[in-house]
Design a protein around this motif. Sequence first.
Motif, PDB file in Angstrom:
ATOM      1  N   ILE A   1      16.404  -4.365  -0.820  1.00 29.66           N
ATOM      2  CA  ILE A   1      17.661  -3.519  -0.691  1.00 29.66           C
ATOM      3  C   ILE A   1      18.134  -3.979   0.767  1.00 29.66           C
ATOM      4  CG2 ILE A   1      18.146  -0.970   0.294  1.00 29.66           C
ATOM      5  CD1 ILE A   1      16.061  -0.213  -1.505  1.00 29.66           C
ATOM      6  N   MET A   2      19.447  -4.230   0.843  1.00 26.83           N
ATOM      7  CA  MET A   2      20.580  -5.043   2.001  1.00 26.83           C
ATOM      8  C   MET A   2      21.267  -3.653   2.173  1.00 26.83           C
ATOM      9  SD  MET A   2      21.675  -8.533   2.984  1.00 26.83           S
ATOM     10  CE  MET A   2      20.141  -9.056   2.739  1.00 26.83           C
ATOM     11  N   VAL A   3      21.115  -3.143   3.226  1.00 22.76           N
ATOM     12  CA  VAL A   3      22.488  -2.179   4.352  1.00 22.76           C
ATOM     13  C   VAL A   3      23.316  -3.341   5.140  1.00 22.76           C
ATOM     14  CG1 VAL A   3      22.910  -0.256   5.060  1.00 22.76           C
ATOM     15  CG2 VAL A   3      21.293  -0.447   3.391  1.00 22.76           C
ATOM     16  N   LEU A   4      23.915  -3.155   4.890  1.00 19.40           N
ATOM     17  CA  LEU A   4      25.568  -4.094   5.577  1.00 19.40           C
ATOM     18  C   LEU A   4      26.014  -3.458   6.657  1.00 19.40           C
ATOM     19  CD1 LEU A   4      27.497  -6.146   2.896  1.00 19.40           C
ATOM     20  CD2 LEU A   4      24.283  -7.080   3.891  1.00 19.40           C
ATOM     21  N   GLY A   5      27.201  -3.930   7.614  1.00 17.39           N
ATOM     22  CA  GLY A   5      27.362  -3.473   8.374  1.00 17.39           C
ATOM     23  C   GLY A   5      28.613  -2.565   8.247  1.00 17.39           C
ATOM     24  N   VAL A   6      28.636  -1.257   9.549  1.00 18.14           N
ATOM     25  CA  VAL A   6      29.548  -0.391   8.584  1.00 18.14           C
ATOM     26  C   VAL A   6      30.994  -0.936   9.808  1.00 18.14           C
ATOM     27  CG1 VAL A   6      30.606   1.774  10.269  1.00 18.14           C
ATOM     28  CG2 VAL A   6      27.882   1.416  10.742  1.00 18.14           C
TER      29      VAL A   6
ATOM     30  N   ILE B   1      21.321  -4.175  -3.894  1.00 12.07           N
ATOM     31  CA  ILE B   1      20.614  -4.152  -4.744  1.00 12.07           C
ATOM     32  C   ILE B   1      20.008  -5.981  -5.096  1.00 12.07           C
ATOM     33  CG2 ILE B   1      18.824  -3.014  -5.654  1.00 12.07           C
ATOM     34  CD1 ILE B   1      19.837  -0.276  -5.164  1.00 12.07           C
ATOM     35  N   ASP B   2      19.329  -6.164  -4.823  1.00 18.37           N
ATOM     36  CA  ASP B   2      18.484  -7.222  -5.834  1.00 18.37           C
ATOM     37  C   ASP B   2      20.126  -8.570  -5.550  1.00 18.37           C
ATOM     38  OD1 ASP B   2      16.493  -6.922  -6.458  1.00 18.37           O
ATOM     39  OD2 ASP B   2      17.052  -5.972  -8.301  1.00 18.37           O
ATOM     40  N   GLY B   3      20.812  -8.199  -4.534  1.00 13.20           N
ATOM     41  CA  GLY B   3      22.011  -9.180  -4.538  1.00 13.20           C
ATOM     42  C   GLY B   3      23.461  -8.824  -5.161  1.00 13.20           C
ATOM     43  N   GLN B   4      23.341  -8.180  -5.685  1.00 10.80           N
ATOM     44  CA  GLN B   4      24.644  -7.031  -6.191  1.00 10.80           C
ATOM     45  C   GLN B   4      24.416  -6.213  -5.356  1.00 10.80           C
ATOM     46  OE1 GLN B   4      25.984  -8.743  -8.813  1.00 10.80           O
ATOM     47  NE2 GLN B   4      24.692 -10.467  -8.535  1.00 10.80           N
ATOM     48  N   VAL B   5      26.240  -5.699  -4.699  1.00 13.74           N
ATOM     49  CA  VAL B   5      26.704  -4.840  -4.531  1.00 13.74           C
ATOM     50  C   VAL B   5      26.855  -3.808  -5.394  1.00 13.74           C
ATOM     51  CG1 VAL B   5      28.825  -3.493  -3.655  1.00 13.74           C
ATOM     52  CG2 VAL B   5      28.111  -5.796  -2.539  1.00 13.74           C
ATOM     53  N   VAL B   6      25.802  -2.004  -5.224  1.00 14.53           N
ATOM     54  CA  VAL B   6      25.429  -1.144  -5.632  1.00 14.53           C
ATOM     55  C   VAL B   6      26.765   0.030  -5.388  1.00 14.53           C
ATOM     56  CG1 VAL B   6      23.518  -2.207  -6.854  1.00 14.53           C
ATOM     57  CG2 VAL B   6      24.003  -0.681  -4.730  1.00 14.53           C
ATOM     58  N   GLY B   7      27.783   0.310  -4.251  1.00 11.00           N
ATOM     59  CA  GLY B   7      28.071   0.734  -3.630  1.00 11.00           C
ATOM     60  C   GLY B   7      28.171   1.122  -2.526  1.00 11.00           C
ATOM     61  N   GLU B   8      28.912   2.198  -0.995  1.00  5.95           N
ATOM     62  CA  GLU B   8      29.174   2.736  -0.446  1.00  5.95           C
ATOM     63  C   GLU B   8      27.748   3.509   0.566  1.00  5.95           C
ATOM     64  OE1 GLU B   8      33.203   3.495  -0.058  1.00  5.95           O
ATOM     65  OE2 GLU B   8      34.103   1.596  -0.113  1.00  5.95           O
ATOM     66  N   ALA B   9      27.432   3.370   1.047  1.00  4.99           N
ATOM     67  CA  ALA B   9      26.579   4.583   2.090  1.00  4.99           C
ATOM     68  C   ALA B   9      26.853   5.065   3.171  1.00  4.99           C
ATOM     69  CB  ALA B   9      25.336   3.740   1.939  1.00  4.99           C
ATOM     70  N   ARG B  10      26.896   6.476   2.994  1.00  2.00           N
ATOM     71  CA  ARG B  10      27.769   7.140   4.372  1.00  2.00           C
ATOM     72  C   ARG B  10      26.688   7.841   5.664  1.00  2.00           C
ATOM     73  NH1 ARG B  10      31.915   6.557   1.501  1.00  2.00           N
ATOM     74  NH2 ARG B  10      33.579   5.999   1.960  1.00  2.00           N
TER      75      ARG B  10
ATOM     76  N   ILE C   1      27.822  -0.889   2.965  1.00  2.00           N
ATOM     77  CA  ILE C   1      27.981  -1.253   1.464  1.00  2.00           C
ATOM     78  C   ILE C   1      26.460  -1.514   1.107  1.00  2.00           C
ATOM     79  CG2 ILE C   1      28.603  -3.224  -0.239  1.00  2.00           C
ATOM     80  CD1 ILE C   1      31.188  -3.357   2.276  1.00  2.00           C
ATOM     81  N   VAL C   2      26.014  -1.119   0.138  1.00  2.35           N
ATOM     82  CA  VAL C   2      24.334  -1.302  -0.099  1.00  2.35           C
ATOM     83  C   VAL C   2      24.633  -2.375  -0.650  1.00  2.35           C
ATOM     84  CG1 VAL C   2      22.458  -0.640  -1.263  1.00  2.35           C
ATOM     85  CG2 VAL C   2      24.111   0.724   0.575  1.00  2.35           C
TER      86      VAL C   2
ATOM     87  N   ILE D   1      22.076   7.663   5.565  1.00  3.83           N
ATOM     88  CA  ILE D   1      20.727   7.432   4.782  1.00  3.83           C
ATOM     89  C   ILE D   1      19.754   8.258   3.399  1.00  3.83           C
ATOM     90  CG2 ILE D   1      18.187   7.566   5.097  1.00  3.83           C
ATOM     91  CD1 ILE D   1      18.163   7.349   8.041  1.00  3.83           C
ATOM     92  N   THR D   2      20.569   9.332   2.969  1.00  2.00           N
ATOM     93  CA  THR D   2      20.555   9.845   1.810  1.00  2.00           C
ATOM     94  C   THR D   2      20.445   8.669   0.601  1.00  2.00           C
ATOM     95  OG1 THR D   2      20.408  11.904   2.514  1.00  2.00           O
ATOM     96  CG2 THR D   2      20.659  11.934   0.765  1.00  2.00           C
ATOM     97  N   ASP D   3      22.737   8.315   1.086  1.00  2.00           N
ATOM     98  CA  ASP D   3      22.856   7.119   0.282  1.00  2.00           C
ATOM     99  C   ASP D   3      22.012   6.437   0.050  1.00  2.00           C
ATOM    100  OD1 ASP D   3      25.330   9.125   0.370  1.00  2.00           O
ATOM    101  OD2 ASP D   3      25.939   8.099   1.513  1.00  2.00           O
ATOM    102  N   VAL D   4      21.993   5.422   1.112  1.00  2.00           N
ATOM    103  CA  VAL D   4      20.706   4.699   0.872  1.00  2.00           C
ATOM    104  C   VAL D   4      19.947   4.729  -0.508  1.00  2.00           C
ATOM    105  CG1 VAL D   4      19.302   3.043   1.403  1.00  2.00           C
ATOM    106  CG2 VAL D   4      21.507   4.031   2.895  1.00  2.00           C
ATOM    107  N   LEU D   5      19.288   6.235   0.229  1.00  2.00           N
ATOM    108  CA  LEU D   5      17.978   6.593  -1.002  1.00  2.00           C
ATOM    109  C   LEU D   5      18.778   6.478  -2.370  1.00  2.00           C
ATOM    110  CD1 LEU D   5      16.229   8.631   1.453  1.00  2.00           C
ATOM    111  CD2 LEU D   5      15.536   6.069   0.842  1.00  2.00           C
ATOM    112  N   GLN D   6      19.179   7.439  -2.102  1.00  2.00           N
ATOM    113  CA  GLN D   6      19.984   7.215  -3.831  1.00  2.00           C
ATOM    114  C   GLN D   6      19.611   6.346  -4.833  1.00  2.00           C
ATOM    115  OE1 GLN D   6      22.911  10.568  -2.819  1.00  2.00           O
ATOM    116  NE2 GLN D   6      21.675  12.371  -3.155  1.00  2.00           N
ATOM    117  N   ALA D   7      20.418   4.991  -4.024  1.00  2.00           N
ATOM    118  CA  ALA D   7      21.459   4.023  -4.829  1.00  2.00           C
ATOM    119  C   ALA D   7      20.190   3.762  -4.963  1.00  2.00           C
ATOM    120  CB  ALA D   7      22.295   3.041  -3.774  1.00  2.00           C
ATOM    121  N   ALA D   8      18.936   3.371  -4.215  1.00  2.00           N
ATOM    122  CA  ALA D   8      17.532   2.365  -4.731  1.00  2.00           C
ATOM    123  C   ALA D   8      16.809   3.368  -6.197  1.00  2.00           C
ATOM    124  CB  ALA D   8      16.729   2.839  -2.932  1.00  2.00           C
TER     125      ALA D   8
END
Length: 91
Positions: free
Chosen positions: A14-19, A31-40, A28-29, A42-49
């Motif tokens: 998991i990589m979470v890029l800058g604001v 996972i495994d080098g692929q953009v999977v979505g946007e997070a606003r 931008i989130v 921490i919960t968004d990051v956990l849901q994507a994971a």
Amino acid sequence: MTESASPYMSHPRIMVLGVQPGTPPFRIVQIDGQVVGEARTITDVLQAAAAFGITVHDLDDPDTVRWVGGDKLTWTLRASARASGEQDERL
């Protein structure tokens, strides 16, 4: 170099890029080098994971999540970044 430091950077799934500017700002989130979505949040990051079958036990573990351009609490643009953006728009 400290005992826990490594000359090689880990490659967490998991990589979470800058604001990014937006209303509201987002990160931008990947996972495994692929953009999977946007997070606003921490919960968004956990849901994507979770959507990719990844359970995150420690958001501060660099082997699990890499936070780029801030840590897990960074969800707004820095004042200096906003000021330079505003200056660029006036040029």
